[in-house]
Design an enzyme around this catalytic site. Sequence first.
Site, PDB file in Angstrom:
ATOM      1  N   ASN A   1     118.004  90.919 -13.823  1.00 56.39           N
ATOM      2  CA  ASN A   1     117.133  89.756 -13.740  1.00 56.39           C
ATOM      3  C   ASN A   1     116.603  89.362 -15.117  1.00 56.39           C
ATOM      4  O   ASN A   1     116.332  88.192 -15.373  1.00 56.39           O
ATOM      5  CB  ASN A   1     115.955  90.049 -12.801  1.00 56.39           C
ATOM      6  CG  ASN A   1     116.416  90.274 -11.361  1.00 56.39           C
ATOM      7  OD1 ASN A   1     117.503  89.869 -10.981  1.00 56.39           O
ATOM      8  ND2 ASN A   1     115.583  90.921 -10.565  1.00 56.39           N
TER       9      ASN A   1
ATOM     10  N   ASN B   1     123.490  86.563 -13.855  1.00 56.92           N
ATOM     11  CA  ASN B   1     123.148  87.678 -12.961  1.00 56.92           C
ATOM     12  C   ASN B   1     122.521  87.155 -11.675  1.00 56.92           C
ATOM     13  O   ASN B   1     121.577  86.354 -11.723  1.00 56.92           O
ATOM     14  CB  ASN B   1     122.126  88.604 -13.643  1.00 56.92           C
ATOM     15  CG  ASN B   1     121.660  89.730 -12.736  1.00 56.92           C
ATOM     16  OD1 ASN B   1     122.431  90.640 -12.435  1.00 56.92           O
ATOM     17  ND2 ASN B   1     120.424  89.662 -12.278  1.00 56.92           N
ATOM     18  N   GLU B   2     123.033  87.588 -10.533  1.00 59.25           N
ATOM     19  CA  GLU B   2     122.444  87.308  -9.215  1.00 59.25           C
ATOM     20  C   GLU B   2     121.923  85.879  -9.103  1.00 59.25           C
ATOM     21  O   GLU B   2     120.761  85.647  -8.726  1.00 59.25           O
ATOM     22  CB  GLU B   2     121.324  88.320  -8.911  1.00 59.25           C
ATOM     23  CG  GLU B   2     121.857  89.732  -8.774  1.00 59.25           C
ATOM     24  CD  GLU B   2     120.836  90.750  -8.251  1.00 59.25           C
ATOM     25  OE1 GLU B   2     119.635  90.431  -8.174  1.00 59.25           O
ATOM     26  OE2 GLU B   2     121.259  91.869  -7.933  1.00 59.25           O
TER      27      GLU B   2
ATOM     28  N   TYR C   1     122.238  98.131  -3.077  1.00 59.00           N
ATOM     29  CA  TYR C   1     121.324  99.271  -3.193  1.00 59.00           C
ATOM     30  C   TYR C   1     121.028  99.776  -1.785  1.00 59.00           C
ATOM     31  O   TYR C   1     120.867  98.978  -0.863  1.00 59.00           O
ATOM     32  CB  TYR C   1     120.013  98.855  -3.867  1.00 59.00           C
ATOM     33  CG  TYR C   1     120.183  98.460  -5.317  1.00 59.00           C
ATOM     34  CD1 TYR C   1     120.328  99.423  -6.306  1.00 59.00           C
ATOM     35  CD2 TYR C   1     120.190  97.122  -5.708  1.00 59.00           C
ATOM     36  CE1 TYR C   1     120.471  99.072  -7.643  1.00 59.00           C
ATOM     37  CE2 TYR C   1     120.335  96.757  -7.037  1.00 59.00           C
ATOM     38  CZ  TYR C   1     120.478  97.734  -8.011  1.00 59.00           C
ATOM     39  OH  TYR C   1     120.628  97.379  -9.319  1.00 59.00           O
TER      40      TYR C   1
ATOM     41  N   GLU D   1     126.307  96.559  -9.980  1.00 62.64           N
ATOM     42  CA  GLU D   1     125.027  97.227  -9.697  1.00 62.64           C
ATOM     43  C   GLU D   1     125.179  97.928  -8.355  1.00 62.64           C
ATOM     44  O   GLU D   1     125.433  97.275  -7.333  1.00 62.64           O
ATOM     45  CB  GLU D   1     123.857  96.243  -9.621  1.00 62.64           C
ATOM     46  CG  GLU D   1     123.413  95.723 -10.970  1.00 62.64           C
ATOM     47  CD  GLU D   1     122.150  94.864 -10.907  1.00 62.64           C
ATOM     48  OE1 GLU D   1     121.265  95.163 -10.076  1.00 62.64           O
ATOM     49  OE2 GLU D   1     122.079  93.901 -11.681  1.00 62.64           O
TER      50      GLU D   1
ATOM     51  N   GLN E   1     120.314 102.231 -12.723  1.00 60.57           N
ATOM     52  CA  GLN E   1     120.542 101.983 -14.129  1.00 60.57           C
ATOM     53  C   GLN E   1     120.761 103.330 -14.809  1.00 60.57           C
ATOM     54  O   GLN E   1     120.916 104.318 -14.109  1.00 60.57           O
ATOM     55  CB  GLN E   1     119.353 101.231 -14.712  1.00 60.57           C
ATOM     56  CG  GLN E   1     119.138  99.869 -14.023  1.00 60.57           C
ATOM     57  CD  GLN E   1     118.064  99.010 -14.667  1.00 60.57           C
ATOM     58  OE1 GLN E   1     117.528  99.318 -15.727  1.00 60.57           O
ATOM     59  NE2 GLN E   1     117.693  97.910 -14.006  1.00 60.57           N
TER      60      GLN E   1
HETATM   61  O1  AHR Z   1     118.503  96.969 -11.221  1.00 57.10           O
HETATM   62  C1  AHR Z   1     117.290  96.334 -10.896  1.00 57.10           C
HETATM   63  C2  AHR Z   1     117.459  94.871 -10.515  1.00 57.10           C
HETATM   64  O2  AHR Z   1     118.151  94.789  -9.306  1.00 57.10           O
HETATM   65  C3  AHR Z   1     118.270  94.015 -11.460  1.00 57.10           C
HETATM   66  O3  AHR Z   1     117.518  93.496 -12.505  1.00 57.10           O
HETATM   67  C4  AHR Z   1     118.758  92.924 -10.564  1.00 57.10           C
HETATM   68  O4  AHR Z   1     119.978  92.377 -10.998  1.00 57.10           O
HETATM   69  C5  AHR Z   1     118.830  93.564  -9.210  1.00 57.10           C
HETATM   70  O5  AHR Z   1     118.223  92.779  -8.234  1.00 57.10           O
END
Ligand code: AHR
Length: 501
Positions: free
Chosen positions: A72, A172-173, A244, A292, A349
Amino acid sequence: MKKAQLTLDPNFGIGEVDRRLFGSFVEHMGRCVYTGIYEPGHPTADEDGFRGDVLDLVRELGVSVVRYPGGNFVSGYRWEDGVGPRSERPTRLDLAWRSTETNEVGVNEFVDWTRKAGVEPMMAVNLGTRGVREAADLVEYCNFPGGTYWSDLRIKHGHERAHDISLWCLGNEMDGPWQTGHKTAEQYGRLAAEAAKAMRQVDPRIKLVACGSSNSGMPTFGAWEATVLEHTYEHVDYISLHAYYEEIDGDLGSFLACAVDMDQFIDAVVATCDHVGATLRNRKKILLSFDEWNVWYAKRFAGHENLEAARTPRLIEDNYHVTDAVVVGSLLITLLRHADRVGVACQAQLANVIAPILTEPDGGACRQTIFFPFAHAARYARGRVLRVEPSSPHYDTARFGDVPLLTAVATQDGDDVTVFAVNRCTNEPLGLTASLRALPGHEVVEHLTLAEADRSLTNTVEQPDRVRPRTVPGASVVDDELTAELPALSWNVIRLRRRRP
Ligand code: AHR
């Protein structure tokens, strides 16, 4: 004991193991950069301020490619703030994480760090608040040899040699309403196509990643990918996926099965890519960049609006237990099982922020539990991925229905064959037999496992060695059949090698 079987046969391969499957992600977020990889004054810091203890752990982890600088964060980032003399770099308010960004680390420092770590940089451009011009300028600054405004500026900044960054993310996203400069698929697809063309005019060798959905639960999932690819198909090489996972409301069974979701997500994106390719009469195959993925206890995150602006806030520093490590292992298995189409994958990360490496400012660093399956896969998944079709007892889950207790994959590299296996059963070992009739003459080198009687155990900087993988006895090959016992709730690596005559 419950039993599961599989067959290892070199005639049934999925694809080559691309080293880029073992990628990671460094975002300017929380303490990933500052006091994570970079901390001048730390006892182990080198002449450039990079923590030596973290560099050692990154090398041990076996990371291949590292995405940067967000996330982000990138959607509000001006890359020019992070180059040139440090004393002249501005401190900005980062809108994504409401943090103060001092810009002490920028593109040149990051590339210097990747060279020390022995990893490949993967750069993201800002397509949230910026556009085609700034993206092309960054490629020129990084990759053009010299004799132009931006490349000469890089040389003036002390980097005579071009960085030659190959992998580039187009934003990104961009489908997420939380994203600074959020766009519709139509708006983003047009912008990404134009940015891609301009960036390729600067450096035709680069590989480009278009933004897919932020996760498969987005209301626009599927339609987003299709529209974006209709605009970008001929200009990009990859489309991104993010996912995630966490245990929700004590539903451990579904959490342990979340690789099923990752599997279906990948299949759906592959189908969408191929559908768009077919309608465009384009034979090129778009690859997937799962840039990610991880376990993230996102429900514990209080939200952006509650953040105090600070330089190194402790943001989403999840401390992972044994179950999380087993889940990470199952996600790695899923990525390998899709090695034919997933060309890049980055665990998010690298340091402190939902990360395999934890650090303390001015203190030590440690390996989280999730460090181990990643390090094992990065080290031992070599050569070709074999298509194993396990047969296993199943269990019922609330979110994914009937799910096998065993998930597994194998790789073959010359005389070395390695089986990666997860036993999802929480209270019983699983007996594994694997037929090696098509790979005669192999013997067991080692059976590594990560499992603990107390699955809530974690590692911390103060107690870094509570959870460690162990070599366990018992696995053997008799008459070209492998037998091994997979402990309850465990990650396993069974290494085999052909006997020398
Ligand atoms: O990795 C944390 C956040 O998760 C990143 O900044 C974003 O791309 C995702 O939503």
